[in-house]
Design a protein around this motif. Structure first.
Motif, mmCIF file in Angstrom:
data_model
loop_
_atom_site.group_PDB
_atom_site.id
_atom_site.type_symbol
_atom_site.label_atom_id
_atom_site.label_comp_id
_atom_site.label_asym_id
_atom_site.label_seq_id
_atom_site.Cartn_x
_atom_site.Cartn_y
_atom_site.Cartn_z
ATOM 1 N N LEU A 73 0.817 -1.224 -0.110
ATOM 2 C CA LEU A 73 -0.209 -0.082 -0.024
ATOM 3 C C LEU A 73 0.804 1.274 0.004
ATOM 4 C CD1 LEU A 73 -2.682 -1.173 2.896
ATOM 5 C CD2 LEU A 73 -3.013 -0.781 0.131
ATOM 6 N N THR A 74 1.834 1.192 0.644
ATOM 7 C CA THR A 74 2.970 2.400 0.752
ATOM 8 C C THR A 74 3.672 2.625 -0.165
ATOM 9 O OG1 THR A 74 2.802 1.850 3.439
ATOM 10 C CG2 THR A 74 4.641 3.099 2.696
ATOM 11 N N ALA A 75 4.204 1.417 -0.762
ATOM 12 C CA ALA A 75 5.136 1.848 -1.892
ATOM 13 C C ALA A 75 4.974 2.692 -3.054
ATOM 14 C CB ALA A 75 5.642 0.460 -2.351
ATOM 15 N N PRO A 76 3.793 2.918 -3.421
ATOM 16 C CA PRO A 76 3.848 4.020 -4.624
ATOM 17 C C PRO A 76 4.053 5.398 -4.209
ATOM 18 C CG PRO A 76 1.807 2.345 -4.546
ATOM 19 C CD PRO A 76 2.569 2.146 -3.269
ATOM 20 N N PHE A 77 3.917 5.407 -2.806
ATOM 21 C CA PHE A 77 3.749 6.888 -2.391
ATOM 22 C C PHE A 77 5.374 7.257 -1.263
ATOM 23 C CE2 PHE A 77 -0.380 5.384 -2.374
ATOM 24 C CZ PHE A 77 -0.792 5.824 -3.418
ATOM 25 N N LEU A 78 5.851 6.386 -0.861
ATOM 26 C CA LEU A 78 6.904 6.465 -0.042
ATOM 27 C C LEU A 78 7.912 5.386 -0.373
ATOM 28 C CD1 LEU A 78 4.962 7.386 3.164
ATOM 29 C CD2 LEU A 78 6.471 9.185 1.958
ATOM 30 N N GLN A 79 9.149 5.774 -0.031
ATOM 31 C CA GLN A 79 10.239 4.742 0.126
ATOM 32 C C GLN A 79 10.239 4.006 1.218
ATOM 33 O OE1 GLN A 79 14.064 6.780 -0.792
ATOM 34 N NE2 GLN A 79 13.309 7.660 -2.677
ATOM 35 N N VAL A 80 9.923 2.682 1.150
ATOM 36 C CA VAL A 80 9.585 1.809 2.291
ATOM 37 C C VAL A 80 11.283 1.416 2.422
ATOM 38 C CG1 VAL A 80 8.703 -0.504 3.266
ATOM 39 C CG2 VAL A 80 7.316 0.895 1.568
ATOM 40 N N GLU A 81 11.456 1.665 3.817
ATOM 41 C CA GLU A 81 12.837 1.447 4.484
ATOM 42 C C GLU A 81 12.867 0.035 5.102
ATOM 43 O OE1 GLU A 81 14.399 4.605 6.361
ATOM 44 O OE2 GLU A 81 15.215 5.374 4.359
ATOM 45 N N ARG A 82 11.948 -0.068 6.209
ATOM 46 C CA ARG A 82 11.831 -1.138 6.768
ATOM 47 C C ARG A 82 10.568 -1.598 7.440
ATOM 48 N NH1 ARG A 82 15.472 -1.522 12.551
ATOM 49 N NH2 ARG A 82 15.436 -3.519 12.710
ATOM 50 N N VAL A 83 10.381 -2.999 7.353
ATOM 51 C CA VAL A 83 9.132 -3.418 7.746
ATOM 52 C C VAL A 83 9.324 -4.602 9.156
ATOM 53 C CG1 VAL A 83 7.003 -4.871 7.489
ATOM 54 C CG2 VAL A 83 7.902 -3.266 5.741
ATOM 55 N N GLN A 84 9.063 -4.166 10.284
ATOM 56 C CA GLN A 84 9.350 -5.163 11.324
ATOM 57 C C GLN A 84 8.017 -5.855 12.048
ATOM 58 O OE1 GLN A 84 11.778 -1.279 12.857
ATOM 59 N NE2 GLN A 84 12.196 -2.843 14.294
ATOM 60 N N HIS A 85 7.957 -6.980 11.980
ATOM 61 C CA HIS A 85 6.860 -7.604 12.748
ATOM 62 C C HIS A 85 7.186 -8.041 13.969
ATOM 63 C CE1 HIS A 85 4.972 -7.609 8.774
ATOM 64 N NE2 HIS A 85 6.164 -8.167 8.273
ATOM 65 N N GLU A 86 6.284 -7.901 15.081
ATOM 66 C CA GLU A 86 6.520 -8.478 16.253
ATOM 67 C C GLU A 86 5.213 -9.356 16.917
ATOM 68 O OE1 GLU A 86 6.833 -6.283 20.676
ATOM 69 O OE2 GLU A 86 8.630 -5.920 19.400
ATOM 70 N N GLU A 87 5.400 -10.272 17.197
ATOM 71 C CA GLU A 87 4.111 -11.116 17.616
ATOM 72 C C GLU A 87 3.893 -10.464 19.273
ATOM 73 O OE1 GLU A 87 2.887 -15.423 17.336
ATOM 74 O OE2 GLU A 87 3.508 -15.197 19.439
ATOM 75 N N HIS A 88 2.397 -10.292 19.473
ATOM 76 C CA HIS A 88 2.084 -9.870 20.846
ATOM 77 C C HIS A 88 1.214 -11.029 21.229
ATOM 78 C CE1 HIS A 88 2.894 -5.345 20.991
ATOM 79 N NE2 HIS A 88 3.753 -5.886 20.233
#
Ligand SMILES: C[S@@+](CC[C@H](N)C(=O)[O-])C[C@H]1O[C@@H](n2cnc3c(N)ncnc32)[C@H](O)[C@@H]1O
Length: 281
Positions: A203-218
């Motif tokens: 969703l983000t890539a067309p508008f901003l440069q995605v640098e990092r995606v971090q997932h954390e299980e809660h």
């Protein structure tokens, strides 16, 4: 027929007309939480790493809600200007009550703006950093909102977007279906369908440069059916029998009548995406 409605995109304004539902939901989840760092702390840490001189920065907390992240951003970064943006007057008033006293006497100016995040009353390139936590999934199509966030960012400005996995709290869907309170509970679309851990980067890539995606299980351990009922009473996901919705005591009684009272563990993956607006060519 498979249920298709999603209360998070179709009735977002109703859900935040007063602060009580969100406060009760946060309280039920907070009491259950056994694993996962406080989200506002992670956001503040990511933000601090993005800003060369935080004290000179203009920071926007979009969809700020009751100001949980805004407060921590104000305390940890001490930005020059903190813009707290939300569509709900009740949420902004709760945020104001939680933040104003703490920033009085500091050099941080906090401005509360009632606005739809599709059209924010902010000039182009006004912000060094924008945070949008747990709100993009309230837009049926979050892409115009991310485009709007990109518009408000200064060149090289950063965005921190936070959401949850589509399968969040799945064990509760199963419990609601097993209890017969909503036999379609496991088939209902995720409340986070519009913007979730699995699609946020696309969703983000067309508008901003995605640098990092971090997932954390809660991880959440509900102590028993009464505790589960406290949470279910705040969830717009299910089609509960008349008289039960929003009534924790009635939901608890209905659950006790058909299920053994035992602890229930469920999970939600929290996703933090950091992106930047490119410098002009
Ligand atoms: C779950 S709360 C998130 C609050 C906060 N960001 C946090 O992390 O605790 C979602 C917020 O998004 C806001 N919201 C929903 N639709 C919006 C819109 N179209 N424009 C601005 N805010 C919106 C709601 O009013 C609500 O306060």
């Amino acid at each position: 027929m498979t249920p298709t409605g999603n209360a998070f995109t179709e009735h977002a304004a109703d859900l935040y007309r007063d602060g009580s539902r969100l406060a009760a939901r946060t309280s039920a989840l907070h009491r259950a939480k056994t694993h996962g760092r406080p989200v506002a702390d992670v956001i503040a840490e990511l933000a601090a790493n993005r800003l060369a001189v935080p004290q000179h920065a203009v920071v926007a907390d979009i969809g700020c809600g009751r100001g949980t992240s805004s407060r921590v951003l104000a305390e940890r970064l001490g930005p020059q200007l903190l813009l707290c943006v939300d569509a709900s007057a009740a949420m902004l008033s709760a945020a104001r009550a939680r933040i104003s006293a703490r920033t009085r006497g500091t050099h941080t100016t906090v401005v509360f703006l009632r606005a739809d995040f599709h059209h924010m009353p902010l000039p182009d390139a006004a912000c060094d950093l924008a945070v949008a936590a747990f709100c993009l999934y309230h837009a049926a199509d979050p892409r115009p909102v991310i485009d709007e966030i990109a518009r408000t960012l200064a060149p090289c400005g950063a965005a921190i977007l936070v959401t949850k996995s589509a399968d969040s709290y799945r064990a509760l869907d199963c419990l609601v279906a097993d209890a017969g309170l909503d036999v379609h509970a496991t088939e209902r679309p995720s409340l986070y369908a519009a913007a979730h851990s699995g699609n946020l980067a696309d969703l983000t890539a067309p508008f901003l440069q995605v640098e990092r995606v971090q997932h954390e299980e809660h991880r959440f351990a509900f102590t028993g059916l009464d505790h589960v009922a406290d949470y279910l009473a705040t969830s717009p996901k299910y089609d509960l029998p008349p008289g039960l919705a929003a009534d924790p005591a009635a939901i608890a009684a209905a659950l006790h009548a058909v299920l053994p009272d035992r602890p229930l563990v469920t999970t939600s993956t929290i996703t933090y995406l950091t992106a930047t607006r490119g410098a002009p060519a």
